[in-house]
Design an enzyme around this catalytic site. Structure first.
Site, PDB file in Angstrom:
ATOM      1  N   SER A  63      -3.263  -3.751   4.960  1.00 47.42           N
ATOM      2  CA  SER A  63      -3.412  -2.577   5.830  1.00 47.42           C
ATOM      3  C   SER A  63      -4.493  -1.602   5.401  1.00 47.42           C
ATOM      4  O   SER A  63      -4.788  -0.673   6.149  1.00 47.42           O
ATOM      5  CB  SER A  63      -2.085  -1.825   5.943  1.00 47.42           C
ATOM      6  OG  SER A  63      -1.279  -2.454   6.883  1.00 47.42           O
ATOM      7  N   LYS A  66      -7.030  -1.190   7.892  1.00 49.68           N
ATOM      8  CA  LYS A  66      -6.822  -0.312   9.055  1.00 49.68           C
ATOM      9  C   LYS A  66      -7.670   0.951   8.957  1.00 49.68           C
ATOM     10  O   LYS A  66      -8.100   1.495   9.968  1.00 49.68           O
ATOM     11  CB  LYS A  66      -5.334   0.043   9.194  1.00 49.68           C
ATOM     12  CG  LYS A  66      -4.485  -1.170   9.571  1.00 49.68           C
ATOM     13  CD  LYS A  66      -2.998  -0.867   9.585  1.00 49.68           C
ATOM     14  CE  LYS A  66      -2.237  -2.106  10.032  1.00 49.68           C
ATOM     15  NZ  LYS A  66      -0.927  -2.295   9.509  1.00 49.68           N
ATOM     16  N   TYR A 188      -6.564  -9.240  14.229  1.00 51.10           N
ATOM     17  CA  TYR A 188      -5.802  -8.344  13.335  1.00 51.10           C
ATOM     18  C   TYR A 188      -5.437  -9.064  12.032  1.00 51.10           C
ATOM     19  O   TYR A 188      -5.630  -8.523  10.937  1.00 51.10           O
ATOM     20  CB  TYR A 188      -4.551  -7.859  14.086  1.00 51.10           C
ATOM     21  CG  TYR A 188      -3.571  -7.106  13.220  1.00 51.10           C
ATOM     22  CD1 TYR A 188      -3.801  -5.783  12.874  1.00 51.10           C
ATOM     23  CD2 TYR A 188      -2.425  -7.731  12.750  1.00 51.10           C
ATOM     24  CE1 TYR A 188      -2.902  -5.092  12.063  1.00 51.10           C
ATOM     25  CE2 TYR A 188      -1.522  -7.052  11.949  1.00 51.10           C
ATOM     26  CZ  TYR A 188      -1.764  -5.731  11.604  1.00 51.10           C
ATOM     27  OH  TYR A 188      -0.877  -5.059  10.806  1.00 51.10           O
ATOM     28  N   TYR A 240       2.655   4.469   4.817  1.00 55.14           N
ATOM     29  CA  TYR A 240       3.916   4.143   5.500  1.00 55.14           C
ATOM     30  C   TYR A 240       4.779   5.401   5.592  1.00 55.14           C
ATOM     31  O   TYR A 240       4.243   6.493   5.766  1.00 55.14           O
ATOM     32  CB  TYR A 240       4.646   2.991   4.782  1.00 55.14           C
ATOM     33  CG  TYR A 240       3.725   1.839   4.480  1.00 55.14           C
ATOM     34  CD1 TYR A 240       3.082   1.173   5.520  1.00 55.14           C
ATOM     35  CD2 TYR A 240       3.467   1.432   3.196  1.00 55.14           C
ATOM     36  CE1 TYR A 240       2.217   0.118   5.267  1.00 55.14           C
ATOM     37  CE2 TYR A 240       2.606   0.371   2.925  1.00 55.14           C
ATOM     38  CZ  TYR A 240       1.986  -0.277   3.969  1.00 55.14           C
ATOM     39  OH  TYR A 240       1.130  -1.308   3.719  1.00 55.14           O
ATOM     40  N   VAL A 258       0.229  -4.032   2.013  1.00 56.82           N
ATOM     41  CA  VAL A 258       1.324  -4.789   1.392  1.00 56.82           C
ATOM     42  C   VAL A 258       0.829  -5.856   0.408  1.00 56.82           C
ATOM     43  O   VAL A 258       1.640  -6.484  -0.268  1.00 56.82           O
ATOM     44  CB  VAL A 258       2.284  -5.431   2.426  1.00 56.82           C
ATOM     45  CG1 VAL A 258       3.014  -4.374   3.224  1.00 56.82           C
ATOM     46  CG2 VAL A 258       1.548  -6.408   3.332  1.00 56.82           C
TER      47      VAL A 258
HETATM   48  N1  GLU Z   1      -0.750  -7.757   7.933  1.00 59.97           N
HETATM   49  C1  GLU Z   1       0.379  -6.954   7.573  1.00 59.97           C
HETATM   50  C2  GLU Z   1       1.349  -6.841   8.722  1.00 59.97           C
HETATM   51  O1  GLU Z   1       0.937  -6.701   9.820  1.00 59.97           O
HETATM   52  C3  GLU Z   1      -0.132  -5.628   7.154  1.00 59.97           C
HETATM   53  C4  GLU Z   1       0.969  -4.773   6.678  1.00 59.97           C
HETATM   54  C5  GLU Z   1       0.545  -3.777   5.690  1.00 59.97           C
HETATM   55  O2  GLU Z   1      -0.240  -4.024   4.781  1.00 59.97           O
HETATM   56  O3  GLU Z   1       1.049  -2.656   5.854  1.00 59.97           O
HETATM   57  O4  GLU Z   1       2.524  -6.880   8.570  1.00 59.97           O
END
Ligand code: GLU
Length: 304
Positions: A63, A66, A188, A240, A258
């Protein structure tokens, strides 16, 4: 401040925490990482690059992608992006479905999965191959052309990505996804799978620390105001449902993944990357949070 000395001593101090975290296991390819690994790097705007631990080992940024995808897409698409995704903390897990239904398919922020899917949909409309556009940005901003997707991790996530598929299809039913959901998920997952080490990640974050102007590539990646906006959303939504605890303990805009990585930005000064694959209950790197807490507490540096 003797940054090298500080991060070396932090690496020593967080060693007892390594055994306490658990690697993400909902993406089977990530579960294989030993939690007994730690790395930290600091890139400063005056050209310094300091690292400790397994700083050459690449890991899946997940993430953290992102933050870069948002920066790239906001720069290209502009303010209209905010008509399709909000800017508020969600208070819910990153892959939650419930809030999305009663908020009519408009995700709370770009860093929960639903929000990142909307940003990726916009990125596809702007760049076409959005995951390759992101990979190019990360190659240019880290100065490392070898940075690439990890197709094994992307495939592993695609095989188990039913919640993300559900989010995508639900938002499509609310008319907040324009393209095809299968294509969206493929972009994604590929973006999340990108592997970088902490040195590369810290360097790539420098344009966020330098008000949008990259000292690495020489490009103006964001306006000063957009760089402020991305940092603000990292601070309030980047870790998060533990963003409050991060603001309290670390006091820096951060984005975690994650895979166990965390990118932290000290505007006007430096970018910090930390990695340790053992996660806490909310999905953040357990030793990574401990390390960043010690870094800002001992150095006296934060945004506050
Ligand atoms: N590719 C992971 C998912 O979509 C990313 C989650 C993350 O790193 O927060 O669950």
């Amino acid at each position: 401040m003797d940054i090298q000395n500080l991060i070396d001593s932090i690496a020593h101090d967080v060693a007892p925490y390594l055994a306490q975290g658990r690697p993400a296991d909902y993406i089977p390819a990530l579960a294989q990482e030993s939690p007994q690994q730690f790395a930290m790097a600091v890139a400063t705007l005056d050209g310094g690059l300091y690292a400790t631990g397994l700083a050459d080992k690449r890991f899946s940024i997940q993430s953290i992608s992102k933050a870069f995808m948002l920066a790239h897409t906001l720069q290209r698409h502009g303010e209209a992006l905010w008509q399709r995704v909000g800017k508020e903390p969600s208070g819910n897990p990153f892959n939650s479905l419930v809030q999305l239904e009663y908020e009519h398919g408009i995700p709370r922020n770009p860093f929960i999965n639903a929000g990142a899917l909307v940003v990726t949909d916009i990125a596809i409309s702007e760049f076409g191959d959005s995951s390759s556009a992101l990979r190019s940005l990360l190659r240019e901003e880290s100065g490392e052309p070898a940075i690439d997707f990890d197709y094994v991790i992307a495939a592993s996530e695609a095989e188990h990505g039913h919640r993300n598929a559900a989010l995508g299809h639900f938002m499509k039913s609310c008319n907040n996804i324009n393209g095809g959901v299968d294509q969206l998920l493929a972009h994604y997952f590929r973006a999340c799978s990108i592997r970088m080490n902490v040195r590369e990640l810290a360097r790539a974050g420098l344009f966020l620390a330098n008000h949008g102007a990259s000292p690495v590539s020489g490009q103006q990646r964001l306006s000063r105001s957009q760089a402020k906006q991305i940092n603000a959303i990292m601070l309030t939504c980047g870790t998060y449902d533990a963003a409050g605890e991060f603001a309290y303990r670390v006091g820096l805009p951060c984005k975690s993944g994650v895979g166990g990585g965390i990118l932290a930005i000290l505007p006007g000064k430096m970018s910090i990357a930390v990695w340790s694959p053992g996660l806490d209950a909310r999905g953040n790197s357990l030793a990574g949070l401990e390390a960043l807490d010690r870094f800002t507490t001992r150095s006296g540096e934060s945004v506050f």
